[in-house]
Write a protein that holds these residues in place. Structure first.
Motif, PDB file in Angstrom:
ATOM      1  N   ASP A   1       0.896  -1.265  -0.061  1.00 44.38           N
ATOM      2  CA  ASP A   1       0.103  -0.084  -0.082  1.00 44.38           C
ATOM      3  C   ASP A   1       0.814   1.109   0.034  1.00 44.38           C
ATOM      4  OD1 ASP A   1      -2.369  -1.372  -0.039  1.00 44.38           O
ATOM      5  OD2 ASP A   1      -2.713  -1.483   2.048  1.00 44.38           O
ATOM      6  N   VAL A   2       2.006   1.432   0.719  1.00 41.87           N
ATOM      7  CA  VAL A   2       2.918   2.355   0.741  1.00 41.87           C
ATOM      8  C   VAL A   2       3.553   2.481  -0.749  1.00 41.87           C
ATOM      9  CG1 VAL A   2       5.076   3.238   1.583  1.00 41.87           C
ATOM     10  CG2 VAL A   2       3.434   2.183   3.201  1.00 41.87           C
ATOM     11  N   TYR A   3       3.943   1.404  -1.218  1.00 38.16           N
ATOM     12  CA  TYR A   3       4.132   1.460  -2.646  1.00 38.16           C
ATOM     13  C   TYR A   3       3.312   1.881  -3.568  1.00 38.16           C
ATOM     14  CZ  TYR A   3       6.316  -0.363  -7.111  1.00 38.16           C
ATOM     15  OH  TYR A   3       6.619  -0.479  -8.170  1.00 38.16           O
ATOM     16  N   LYS A   4       2.070   1.805  -3.369  1.00 38.80           N
ATOM     17  CA  LYS A   4       0.989   2.339  -4.356  1.00 38.80           C
ATOM     18  C   LYS A   4       1.073   3.992  -4.225  1.00 38.80           C
ATOM     19  CE  LYS A   4      -2.506   1.858  -7.085  1.00 38.80           C
ATOM     20  NZ  LYS A   4      -2.757   1.264  -8.382  1.00 38.80           N
ATOM     21  N   LEU A   5       0.975   4.252  -2.876  1.00 35.16           N
ATOM     22  CA  LEU A   5       0.917   5.453  -2.633  1.00 35.16           C
ATOM     23  C   LEU A   5       2.441   6.432  -3.169  1.00 35.16           C
ATOM     24  CD1 LEU A   5      -0.084   5.917   1.093  1.00 35.16           C
ATOM     25  CD2 LEU A   5      -1.265   6.610  -0.819  1.00 35.16           C
ATOM     26  N   ALA A   6       3.450   5.790  -2.962  1.00 30.98           N
ATOM     27  CA  ALA A   6       4.726   6.242  -3.563  1.00 30.98           C
ATOM     28  C   ALA A   6       4.667   6.383  -5.250  1.00 30.98           C
ATOM     29  CB  ALA A   6       5.802   5.314  -3.241  1.00 30.98           C
ATOM     30  N   LEU A   7       3.990   5.509  -5.830  1.00 33.43           N
ATOM     31  CA  LEU A   7       3.539   5.703  -7.220  1.00 33.43           C
ATOM     32  C   LEU A   7       2.775   6.846  -7.342  1.00 33.43           C
ATOM     33  CD1 LEU A   7       2.960   2.018  -8.255  1.00 33.43           C
ATOM     34  CD2 LEU A   7       5.179   3.436  -8.877  1.00 33.43           C
ATOM     35  N   ASN A   8       1.662   7.041  -6.837  1.00 33.56           N
ATOM     36  CA  ASN A   8       0.876   7.995  -6.767  1.00 33.56           C
ATOM     37  C   ASN A   8       1.470   9.345  -6.804  1.00 33.56           C
ATOM     38  OD1 ASN A   8      -1.146   6.157  -7.400  1.00 33.56           O
ATOM     39  ND2 ASN A   8      -2.214   6.322  -5.492  1.00 33.56           N
ATOM     40  N   PHE A   9       2.393   9.580  -5.643  1.00 29.99           N
ATOM     41  CA  PHE A   9       3.117  10.781  -5.448  1.00 29.99           C
ATOM     42  C   PHE A   9       4.431  11.057  -6.154  1.00 29.99           C
ATOM     43  CE2 PHE A   9       0.084  10.460  -1.598  1.00 29.99           C
ATOM     44  CZ  PHE A   9      -0.429  11.651  -1.824  1.00 29.99           C
ATOM     45  N   LYS A  10       4.572  10.038  -6.977  1.00 27.94           N
ATOM     46  CA  LYS A  10       5.705  10.045  -7.913  1.00 27.94           C
ATOM     47  C   LYS A  10       7.142  10.311  -6.842  1.00 27.94           C
ATOM     48  CE  LYS A  10       3.674  11.720 -12.051  1.00 27.94           C
ATOM     49  NZ  LYS A  10       2.503  10.677 -11.932  1.00 27.94           N
ATOM     50  N   LEU A  11       7.196   9.327  -5.607  1.00 31.44           N
ATOM     51  CA  LEU A  11       8.602   9.325  -4.849  1.00 31.44           C
ATOM     52  C   LEU A  11       9.456   8.279  -5.102  1.00 31.44           C
ATOM     53  CD1 LEU A  11       6.506  10.018  -1.621  1.00 31.44           C
ATOM     54  CD2 LEU A  11       7.731  11.977  -3.007  1.00 31.44           C
ATOM     55  N   SER A  12      10.135   8.365  -6.251  1.00 29.84           N
ATOM     56  CA  SER A  12      10.772   7.417  -6.808  1.00 29.84           C
ATOM     57  C   SER A  12      11.730   6.684  -5.662  1.00 29.84           C
ATOM     58  CB  SER A  12      11.854   7.615  -7.940  1.00 29.84           C
ATOM     59  OG  SER A  12      12.388   8.712  -7.681  1.00 29.84           O
ATOM     60  N   ARG A  13      12.426   7.117  -5.035  1.00 31.21           N
ATOM     61  CA  ARG A  13      13.135   6.648  -3.915  1.00 31.21           C
ATOM     62  C   ARG A  13      12.570   5.747  -2.933  1.00 31.21           C
ATOM     63  NH1 ARG A  13      17.325   5.639  -0.488  1.00 31.21           N
ATOM     64  NH2 ARG A  13      17.262   6.433   1.520  1.00 31.21           N
ATOM     65  N   LEU A  14      11.174   6.102  -2.554  1.00 33.80           N
ATOM     66  CA  LEU A  14      10.461   5.329  -1.701  1.00 33.80           C
ATOM     67  C   LEU A  14       9.812   4.041  -2.468  1.00 33.80           C
ATOM     68  CD1 LEU A  14       8.647   4.910   1.028  1.00 33.80           C
ATOM     69  CD2 LEU A  14       7.008   6.336  -0.049  1.00 33.80           C
TER      70      LEU A  14
END
Length: 170
Positions: A72-85
């Protein structure tokens, strides 16, 4: 800040400066509330922790609920474009996939449309050393029919040869 803190600051300000009405009116307005769709509290908390510390406090490796949390955190990282996360989550999830959780992770990756993770899980399942164990599991019976078909078809296809697998002609 909590509503009470704002009101206390407003009262202190109004007593010090002698401005009574204006400050109180401003403080009684509702606090700003931002709704973030498709974000549960716990994954969002991990995301916020990452934003402030540039780290993730990883849960126990391999536990299904913890892997699903990081998904779920990965999905949020994709949505917010946080490549390191994204990369940190992906590394954790791929390292955590094992025989006990691969089907649940695969099903969840399929549901969340996380194609790279789904691909990793499918490759894990069709490995010669894993395939028979995985298809005999009770969870395999409850897998969506589309995923079962995908697994069977992938197993039937010969593995794709990558450039590095081919012998070099010297």
């Amino acid at each position: 800040k909590s509503k009470q803190e704002i009101e206390e600051e407003g009262q202190a300000l109004s007593q010090n400066e002698g401005i009574c009405g204006n400050v109180k009116l401003c403080c009684l307005q509702p606090l700003l509330e931002v709704t973030i769709r498709e974000a549960e509290a716990q994954p969002f908390e991990v995301l916020m922790q990452f934003l402030y510390t540039d780290k993730i406090k990883y849960p126990r490796k391999g536990h299904v609920q913890d892997v699903l949390l990081i998904m779920d955190v990965y999905k949020l990282a994709l949505n917010f474009k946080l490549s390191r996360l994204e990369q940190l989550c992906l590394q954790y999830i791929e390292a955590s996939v094992d025989l006990q959780n691969v089907l649940i992770v695969c099903e969840n990756a399929n549901k969340l449309q996380l194609d790279q993770l789904k691909e990793h899980c499918l490759n894990f399942v069709v490995k010669e050393s894993h395939f028979n164990q995985v298809i005999m599991m009770k969870e395999f019976e409850h897998l969506s029919s589309s995923l079962i078909v995908e697994i069977v078809r992938r197993k039937q296809q010969p593995p794709l040869r990558t450039h590095s697998d081919q012998p070099l002609d010297i």
